[in-house]
Design a protein around this motif. Structure first.
Motif, PDB file in Angstrom:
ATOM      1  N   THR A  71      -6.626   1.995  -8.098  1.00  0.00           N
ATOM      2  CA  THR A  71      -6.998   2.786  -9.274  1.00  0.00           C
ATOM      3  C   THR A  71      -7.233   1.922 -10.500  1.00  0.00           C
ATOM      4  O   THR A  71      -7.959   2.324 -11.400  1.00  0.00           O
ATOM      5  CB  THR A  71      -5.924   3.853  -9.589  1.00  0.00           C
ATOM      6  N   ALA A  84       0.843  -1.200   0.000  1.00  0.00           N
ATOM      7  CA  ALA A  84       0.000   0.000   0.000  1.00  0.00           C
ATOM      8  C   ALA A  84       0.874   1.244   0.000  1.00  0.00           C
ATOM      9  O   ALA A  84       2.060   1.202   0.323  1.00  0.00           O
ATOM     10  CB  ALA A  84      -0.918   0.006   1.220  1.00  0.00           C
ATOM     11  N   SER A  85       0.228   2.340  -0.359  1.00  0.00           N
ATOM     12  CA  SER A  85       0.850   3.657  -0.234  1.00  0.00           C
ATOM     13  C   SER A  85      -0.123   4.533   0.540  1.00  0.00           C
ATOM     14  O   SER A  85      -1.322   4.296   0.531  1.00  0.00           O
ATOM     15  CB  SER A  85       1.148   4.263  -1.607  1.00  0.00           C
ATOM     16  N   ASN A  86       0.434   5.527   1.213  1.00  0.00           N
ATOM     17  CA  ASN A  86      -0.390   6.458   1.965  1.00  0.00           C
ATOM     18  C   ASN A  86      -0.111   7.860   1.433  1.00  0.00           C
ATOM     19  O   ASN A  86       0.958   8.410   1.692  1.00  0.00           O
ATOM     20  CB  ASN A  86      -0.070   6.380   3.466  1.00  0.00           C
ATOM     21  N   PRO A  87      -1.053   8.432   0.686  1.00  0.00           N
ATOM     22  CA  PRO A  87      -0.819   9.753   0.111  1.00  0.00           C
ATOM     23  C   PRO A  87      -0.690  10.859   1.163  1.00  0.00           C
ATOM     24  O   PRO A  87      -0.075  11.892   0.904  1.00  0.00           O
ATOM     25  CB  PRO A  87      -2.041   9.985  -0.776  1.00  0.00           C
ATOM     26  N   LEU A 105      -6.497   5.135   2.520  1.00  0.00           N
ATOM     27  CA  LEU A 105      -7.092   6.432   2.846  1.00  0.00           C
ATOM     28  C   LEU A 105      -7.289   6.593   4.343  1.00  0.00           C
ATOM     29  O   LEU A 105      -7.192   7.690   4.879  1.00  0.00           O
ATOM     30  CB  LEU A 105      -8.411   6.605   2.104  1.00  0.00           C
ATOM     31  N   TYR A 128      -2.384  -0.951  -2.876  1.00  0.00           N
ATOM     32  CA  TYR A 128      -3.541  -0.196  -2.406  1.00  0.00           C
ATOM     33  C   TYR A 128      -3.126   1.248  -2.140  1.00  0.00           C
ATOM     34  O   TYR A 128      -1.982   1.523  -1.784  1.00  0.00           O
ATOM     35  CB  TYR A 128      -4.037  -0.726  -1.056  1.00  0.00           C
ATOM     36  N   THR A 129      -4.089   2.139  -2.217  1.00  0.00           N
ATOM     37  CA  THR A 129      -3.946   3.467  -1.647  1.00  0.00           C
ATOM     38  C   THR A 129      -4.733   3.424  -0.349  1.00  0.00           C
ATOM     39  O   THR A 129      -5.944   3.177  -0.352  1.00  0.00           O
ATOM     40  CB  THR A 129      -4.513   4.559  -2.573  1.00  0.00           C
ATOM     41  N   GLU A 173      -0.853  -3.810  -8.380  1.00  0.00           N
ATOM     42  CA  GLU A 173      -0.875  -2.420  -7.918  1.00  0.00           C
ATOM     43  C   GLU A 173      -1.047  -2.385  -6.399  1.00  0.00           C
ATOM     44  O   GLU A 173      -1.834  -3.148  -5.833  1.00  0.00           O
ATOM     45  CB  GLU A 173      -2.057  -1.692  -8.566  1.00  0.00           C
ATOM     46  N   LYS A 223       5.207   4.275   1.705  1.00  0.00           N
ATOM     47  CA  LYS A 223       4.815   3.071   0.975  1.00  0.00           C
ATOM     48  C   LYS A 223       5.252   1.874   1.792  1.00  0.00           C
ATOM     49  O   LYS A 223       6.245   1.946   2.527  1.00  0.00           O
ATOM     50  CB  LYS A 223       5.485   3.035  -0.400  1.00  0.00           C
ATOM     51  N   ARG A 226      -8.278   2.019  -1.833  1.00  0.00           N
ATOM     52  CA  ARG A 226      -8.568   2.273  -3.250  1.00  0.00           C
ATOM     53  C   ARG A 226      -7.543   1.526  -4.097  1.00  0.00           C
ATOM     54  O   ARG A 226      -6.368   1.432  -3.741  1.00  0.00           O
ATOM     55  CB  ARG A 226      -8.463   3.768  -3.506  1.00  0.00           C
TER      56      ARG A 226
END
Length: 185
Positions: free
Chosen positions: A145, A43-46, A109, A106-107, A104, A51, A143
């Protein structure tokens, strides 16, 4: 005598149906079998720019240091507080990721939310539950994408391991290890 047999037969069939139909956490873990005896979370955390790509389970055992990293990654970034994320939630996220067939990440949130953060978000949005499982480390808003909300939610529902919320307007899926239920936000 035939009444007794029928009653026993019906009770036995009913009990078997309950055991078969009962949603269990092990169904999410079952989707992870055959993956080389590893479980992975990506995952990544915007919000934080962080990451994570970590194997947190190997050959039937959780990797404690990896779980600590997941806990920190999924922390309440607003207050910089972390708690132990429920392993069932991590397994659900990993199972859903595998079922979607994407590499991919996850994002993320929202993972853990402190009571203070949850109350602050509740004051701004009616979509935030008073007793949110986020406050127990048992929920995540995610999420992908490359996949639609419907695709991710369908994969999550197929695990029958917790709650699945579809948030089309914000383009994310809520997953938790609570009671099996679905909703639209």
């Amino acid at each position: 005598m035939s009444t007794d047999f029928s009653r026993r037969g019906l009770l036995g069939a009913f009990a078997a149906t309950l055991v078969t139909a009962a949603p269990t956490y092990t169904q999410a873990a079952g989707f992870l079998r055959g993956s080389g005896d590893i479980r992975r979370y990506r995952a990544s955390n915007p919000r934080t720019g962080e990451k994570i790509d970590i194997i947190y389970w190997i050959d039937g055992d959780y990797v404690k240091d990896a779980l600590k990293e997941v806990n920190w990654f999924m922390r309440d970034w607003r207050r910089n507080e972390a708690i132990a994320i429920d392993n069932r939630t991590i397994d659900i996220m990993a199972a859903v990721h595998r079922l979607t067939g994407t590499t991919e990440a996850y994002t993320l949130l929202s993972g853990y939310r402190s009571p203070q953060t949850n109350n602050g978000l509740r004051s701004k949005s009616r979509g935030v539950a008073r007793n949110s499982l986020h406050m127990k480390g048992q929920a995540a808003d995610l999420r992908l994408t490359s996949r639609s909300v419907a695709q991710v939610a369908k994969a999550a529902q197929s695990c029958r391991a917790g709650g699945v919320g579809r948030y089309y307007g914000s383009n994310f899926v809520h997953m938790d290890c609570g009671d099996v239920r679905t909703w639209r936000g």
